[in-house]
Design a protein around this motif. Structure first.
Motif, short mmCIF file in Angstrom:
data_model
loop_
_atom_site.label_atom_id
_atom_site.label_comp_id
_atom_site.label_asym_id
_atom_site.label_seq_id
_atom_site.Cartn_x
_atom_site.Cartn_y
_atom_site.Cartn_z
N VAL A 141 0.87 -1.17 0.00
CA VAL A 141 0.00 0.00 0.00
C VAL A 141 0.90 1.22 0.00
O VAL A 141 1.89 1.26 0.75
CB VAL A 141 -0.91 0.05 1.26
N TRP A 142 0.60 2.19 -0.85
CA TRP A 142 1.35 3.45 -0.79
C TRP A 142 0.39 4.62 -0.90
O TRP A 142 -0.71 4.51 -1.42
CB TRP A 142 2.47 3.52 -1.83
N SER A 143 0.82 5.73 -0.33
CA SER A 143 -0.07 6.88 -0.20
C SER A 143 0.15 7.91 -1.30
O SER A 143 1.08 7.80 -2.11
CB SER A 143 0.13 7.53 1.17
N ARG A 144 -0.70 8.89 -1.28
CA ARG A 144 -0.59 10.02 -2.22
C ARG A 144 0.81 10.61 -2.11
O ARG A 144 1.40 10.64 -1.03
CB ARG A 144 -1.60 11.10 -1.86
N GLY A 145 1.31 11.07 -3.24
CA GLY A 145 2.60 11.74 -3.26
C GLY A 145 3.79 10.80 -3.41
O GLY A 145 4.92 11.27 -3.51
N VAL A 146 3.57 9.49 -3.42
CA VAL A 146 4.67 8.54 -3.52
C VAL A 146 4.89 8.17 -4.99
O VAL A 146 4.02 7.57 -5.62
CB VAL A 146 4.40 7.26 -2.69
N ASP A 147 6.06 8.55 -5.53
CA ASP A 147 6.41 8.19 -6.90
C ASP A 147 6.64 6.68 -6.97
O ASP A 147 7.09 6.07 -6.00
CB ASP A 147 7.68 8.91 -7.34
N HIS A 148 6.34 6.09 -8.14
CA HIS A 148 6.53 4.64 -8.25
C HIS A 148 6.63 4.19 -9.70
O HIS A 148 6.25 4.90 -10.63
CB HIS A 148 5.38 3.89 -7.56
N SER A 149 7.12 2.98 -9.85
CA SER A 149 7.16 2.28 -11.12
C SER A 149 7.07 0.79 -10.79
O SER A 149 6.99 0.43 -9.62
CB SER A 149 8.44 2.60 -11.89
N TRP A 150 7.11 -0.08 -11.80
CA TRP A 150 7.01 -1.51 -11.52
C TRP A 150 7.59 -2.33 -12.66
O TRP A 150 7.75 -1.84 -13.78
CB TRP A 150 5.57 -1.93 -11.24
N VAL A 151 7.88 -3.59 -12.36
CA VAL A 151 8.32 -4.56 -13.36
C VAL A 151 7.80 -5.94 -12.96
O VAL A 151 7.80 -6.29 -11.78
CB VAL A 151 9.86 -4.58 -13.54
N ALA A 152 7.35 -6.70 -13.95
CA ALA A 152 6.92 -8.09 -13.71
C ALA A 152 8.16 -8.98 -13.82
O ALA A 152 8.71 -9.13 -14.90
CB ALA A 152 5.86 -8.51 -14.73
N GLU A 153 8.61 -9.53 -12.70
CA GLU A 153 9.79 -10.40 -12.71
C GLU A 153 9.44 -11.79 -13.25
O GLU A 153 10.31 -12.51 -13.71
CB GLU A 153 10.40 -10.49 -11.32
N GLU A 154 8.17 -12.17 -13.15
CA GLU A 154 7.62 -13.39 -13.75
C GLU A 154 6.25 -13.01 -14.30
O GLU A 154 5.74 -11.93 -14.00
CB GLU A 154 7.43 -14.49 -12.69
N ASP A 155 5.64 -13.89 -15.10
CA ASP A 155 4.25 -13.65 -15.49
C ASP A 155 3.46 -13.42 -14.20
O ASP A 155 3.54 -14.23 -13.27
CB ASP A 155 3.68 -14.87 -16.24
N SER A 156 2.72 -12.32 -14.14
CA SER A 156 2.08 -11.93 -12.88
C SER A 156 0.65 -11.46 -13.09
O SER A 156 0.33 -10.84 -14.10
CB SER A 156 2.87 -10.79 -12.22
N THR A 157 -0.19 -11.75 -12.08
CA THR A 157 -1.55 -11.25 -12.04
C THR A 157 -1.72 -10.55 -10.70
O THR A 157 -1.35 -11.09 -9.66
CB THR A 157 -2.57 -12.39 -12.18
N LEU A 158 -2.26 -9.31 -10.75
CA LEU A 158 -2.45 -8.51 -9.54
C LEU A 158 -3.83 -7.87 -9.54
O LEU A 158 -4.40 -7.61 -10.61
CB LEU A 158 -1.42 -7.37 -9.48
N LEU A 159 -4.32 -7.60 -8.36
CA LEU A 159 -5.52 -6.81 -8.19
C LEU A 159 -5.07 -5.49 -7.56
O LEU A 159 -4.40 -5.50 -6.53
CB LEU A 159 -6.54 -7.51 -7.28
N THR A 160 -5.42 -4.39 -8.22
CA THR A 160 -5.03 -3.07 -7.74
C THR A 160 -6.28 -2.26 -7.43
O THR A 160 -7.22 -2.25 -8.23
CB THR A 160 -4.19 -2.33 -8.81
N VAL A 161 -6.28 -1.60 -6.29
CA VAL A 161 -7.36 -0.70 -5.90
C VAL A 161 -6.72 0.67 -5.62
O VAL A 161 -5.74 0.76 -4.87
CB VAL A 161 -8.11 -1.19 -4.63
N ARG A 162 -7.25 1.70 -6.29
CA ARG A 162 -6.75 3.07 -6.08
C ARG A 162 -7.92 3.97 -5.72
O ARG A 162 -9.02 3.79 -6.22
CB ARG A 162 -6.10 3.63 -7.36
N TRP A 163 -7.63 4.95 -4.88
CA TRP A 163 -8.67 5.91 -4.53
C TRP A 163 -8.07 7.26 -4.26
O TRP A 163 -6.94 7.34 -3.78
CB TRP A 163 -9.50 5.41 -3.35
N PRO A 164 -8.80 8.33 -4.62
CA PRO A 164 -10.02 8.36 -5.43
C PRO A 164 -9.70 8.07 -6.90
O PRO A 164 -8.54 7.94 -7.27
CB PRO A 164 -10.50 9.80 -5.25
N SER A 165 -10.73 8.00 -7.72
CA SER A 165 -10.56 7.78 -9.16
C SER A 165 -10.32 9.14 -9.81
O SER A 165 -11.19 9.99 -9.83
CB SER A 165 -11.81 7.12 -9.75
#
Length: 123
Positions: free
Chosen positions: A89-113
């Motif tokens: 979980v990360w909050s507002r104002g937190v810069d980020h990026s990502w990489v799939a190290e293996e084939d991956s499936t995730l559920l992401t919830v963000r708020w607000p839209s």
């Protein structure tokens, strides 16, 4: 079907909107339209990475690993989701990026839209 109930499957439904199942980007008459939050079913092949860092994030994000191995990068820190159910979980104002190290499936919830965060489609 009743206008107050929607049923679907994350796989085919996610393919219609870059993985997003619920959020501001669904039509106003769609039960899945929401300004409060966004939900994404993300399926990422090994080696896929976000093309650009998200800077000045305006939302709080919860991301849980369904399967695979996925790394979320933050300034000065990386978090690896390796076991089913691992989450971050990360909050507002937190810069980020990502990489799939293996084939991956995730559920992401963000708020607000919040409109305006989509990367341009690849050329």
């Amino acid at each position: 079907m009743d206008d107050n109930v929607y049923t679907g499957n994350a796989g085919p439904d996610a393919a219609l909107d870059r993985g997003w199942l619920l959020g501001h980007f669904k039509g106003a008459g769609d039960l899945r339209h929401s300004a409060a939050l966004e939900i994404k079913w993300g399926v990422h092949p090994r080696g896929e990475r976000r093309r650009k860092w998200v800077r000045g994030e305006e939302r709080t994000t919860f991301q849980v690993l369904i399967g695979g191995r996925f790394r979320v990068e933050f300034p000065g820190r990386g978090v690896v989701l390796a076991e089913q159910g691992d989450y971050v979980v990360w909050s507002r104002g937190v810069d980020h990026s990502w990489v799939a190290e293996e084939d991956s499936t995730l559920l992401t919830v963000r708020w607000p839209s919040v409109p305006g965060y989509a990367l341009p489609q690849r050329e």
